[in-house]
Design an enzyme around this catalytic site. Structure first.
Site, PDB file in Angstrom:
ATOM      1  N   HIS A 150       0.829  -1.205   0.000  1.00 43.46           N
ATOM      2  CA  HIS A 150       0.000   0.000   0.000  1.00 43.46           C
ATOM      3  C   HIS A 150       0.865   1.258   0.000  1.00 43.46           C
ATOM      4  O   HIS A 150       1.829   1.385   0.760  1.00 43.46           O
ATOM      5  CB  HIS A 150      -0.902   0.001   1.238  1.00 43.46           C
ATOM      6  N   ALA A 190      -2.078  -5.597   7.396  1.00 47.14           N
ATOM      7  CA  ALA A 190      -0.804  -4.882   7.539  1.00 47.14           C
ATOM      8  C   ALA A 190      -0.827  -3.576   6.750  1.00 47.14           C
ATOM      9  O   ALA A 190      -1.154  -3.561   5.559  1.00 47.14           O
ATOM     10  CB  ALA A 190       0.348  -5.763   7.068  1.00 47.14           C
ATOM     11  N   VAL A 192       1.536  -1.895   5.615  1.00 43.28           N
ATOM     12  CA  VAL A 192       2.527  -1.883   4.552  1.00 43.28           C
ATOM     13  C   VAL A 192       2.130  -2.796   3.398  1.00 43.28           C
ATOM     14  O   VAL A 192       2.754  -2.777   2.342  1.00 43.28           O
ATOM     15  CB  VAL A 192       3.912  -2.290   5.100  1.00 43.28           C
ATOM     16  N   GLU A 193       1.051  -3.575   3.581  1.00 41.59           N
ATOM     17  CA  GLU A 193       0.642  -4.514   2.535  1.00 41.59           C
ATOM     18  C   GLU A 193      -0.737  -4.129   1.980  1.00 41.59           C
ATOM     19  O   GLU A 193      -0.833  -3.265   1.134  1.00 41.59           O
ATOM     20  CB  GLU A 193       0.675  -5.944   3.079  1.00 41.59           C
ATOM     21  N   MET A 194      -1.827  -4.720   2.487  1.00 43.18           N
ATOM     22  CA  MET A 194      -3.143  -4.445   1.911  1.00 43.18           C
ATOM     23  C   MET A 194      -3.907  -3.362   2.672  1.00 43.18           C
ATOM     24  O   MET A 194      -4.910  -2.845   2.187  1.00 43.18           O
ATOM     25  CB  MET A 194      -3.948  -5.739   1.824  1.00 43.18           C
TER      26      MET A 194
END
Length: 403
Positions: A150, A190, A192-194
């Site tokens: 993201h 997360a 930093v992810e989704m």
């Protein structure tokens, strides 16, 4: 000529270490020379590659995701010591997994998970899917050092392959998830992810009539089948189908002498006798226990970043600093770059680094090449997965969050 006596002693020692690591789905004690089992055989002088770190408090999926293994017949003997040992230590990948933790998988659950795996609406930006970081067209990983999530943020570690992950004793490099369902919840939430939340995921899925219907069929009898837990289980059900049977190694273990050439068989001998197999054992050639990265000699900071202390971040136990799960090696030729830092692109180089760091042995070029040649025989038949047509959003479906 390769010293067969030394190989036999090393095989016995490595089998002992594999048994000591804790038997799982792919780990089995088999007859060795003279009819004794590995448990009965005397220990040889060959040292193990480092003591495993116990998988404490993390129930493994491997024993409950098992299937009958035809390699058991090869493990019972047959005159070829190397084949008997390989069958005992590693076994083969089954054609399919029928159940998880004692629960049969239904077609409805698998089909739902298949759709969710490719649905970007599980992410708040509606751009990122599970397949983004675990691309099924590139070995179940994304083939970059660390994934981009993201807001174009860089993840902290290299993305592990999802192929055959159902046979790992725990998920993630540090083993913080007990199974694939628990693992599936992590990236969704997360930042930093989704960058989503359970509430947003459920609101999104409930706004799409076809998903409401599919959840009802996949989880019949539940008062509210559309839930974050059921989303994760459906993803796990689909991921349990992502197995890669019929590798050349598997065919050789089952009796096809032509499946491995002389160099690849020598690589297997070296893999066992040098100590690689003391960490990388079981059906998935790893994924069963944790080990310090740098048992003998710690790699440089570019490969082992000082700020990432591995399993210590899960347990807060000093002895777990720079401890990581032994990477599964099935399909390893497809999943470069290597290690949790994703900083090594060449398989031969990765083998040489492990020799120095974990075994205290400088593998020469021919040895590293032979082991790498053997590891390339672990590439199995890749799953054929059709990209799904996803159900349309509705007027009540939450809109994407800007990256």
């Amino acid at each position: 000529m390769y010293d067969r006596t030394r190989l036999g002693l090393a095989i016995t020692a490595i089998l002992l270490v594999a048994v000591a690591c804790g038997k799982t789905d792919g780990d089995r004690a088999a007859p060795v020379a003279g009819g004794a089992t590995a448990v009965d055989a005397p220990a040889a002088a060959t040292p193990p590659a480092g003591d495993p770190v116990a998988v404490e408090g993390v129930p493994g999926t491997a024993p409950t995701a098992g299937a009958a293994d035809p390699a058991d017949a090869a493990a019972a003997g047959g005159g070829n010591t190397l084949r008997t040992t390989a069958a005992a230590m590693f076994g083969t990948i089954p054609e399919r997994v029928e159940a998880l933790r004692g629960k049969p998988l239904s077609d409805d659950q698998v089909e739902l998970g298949h759709m969710l795996f490719f649905d970007p609406r599980l992410s708040s930006s509606q751009l990122i899917t599970c397949n983004t970081c675990h691309s099924l067209g590139t070995g179940g990983a994304d083939n970059v050092p660390v994934s981009i999530g993201h807001g174009w943020q860089r993840g902290p570690r290299n993305s592990p392959t999802v192929l055959n992950a159902v046979f790992n004793a725990a998920q993630f490099w540090d083993g913080r998830a007990a199974d694939l369902a628990e693992q599936a919840k992590g990236p969704v939430q997360a930042s930093v992810e989704m960058n989503s939340t359970p509430e947003l995921v459920v609101k999104t899925l409930e706004s799409i009539p076809e998903y409401v219907d599919r959840f009802g069929k996949a989880f019949p009898g539940e008062a509210r089948p559309v839930s974050f837990d059921n989303m994760a289980f459906a993803l796990e059900a689909f991921e349990a189908t992502l197995v890669t049977p019929d590798s050349r190694f598997d065919r050789w273990v089952l009796g096809d002498d032509a499946a491995l050439d002389a160099t690849e068989r020598r690589g297997l001998e070296l893999f066992v006798s040098s100590g690689c197999a003391s960490c990388h054992n079981g059906r998935n050639f790893g994924g069963q226990a944790y080990f310090p990265f740098g048992v003998i000699e710690r790699p440089g900071a570019e490969i082992l970043p000082a700020g990432d202390k591995g399993r210590f971040e899960v347990t807060a136990t000093a002895s777990d600093e720079y401890v990581f799960r032994a990477a599964p090696l099935r399909n390893v030729e497809l999943t470069a770059p290597y290690f949790h830092s994703g900083q090594v692109w060449d398989l031969e180089q990765a083998v040489a680094i492990m020799g120095t760091a974990q075994l205290g042995r400088e593998l020469d070029g021919d040895e590293a090449s032979a082991i790498a040649a053997f590891l390339r025989t672990l590439t199995g038949r890749q799953p054929t997965v059709e990209y799904p047509i996803l159900p349309p959003s509705t007027a009540t479906t939450p809109r994407p969050v800007a990256q």
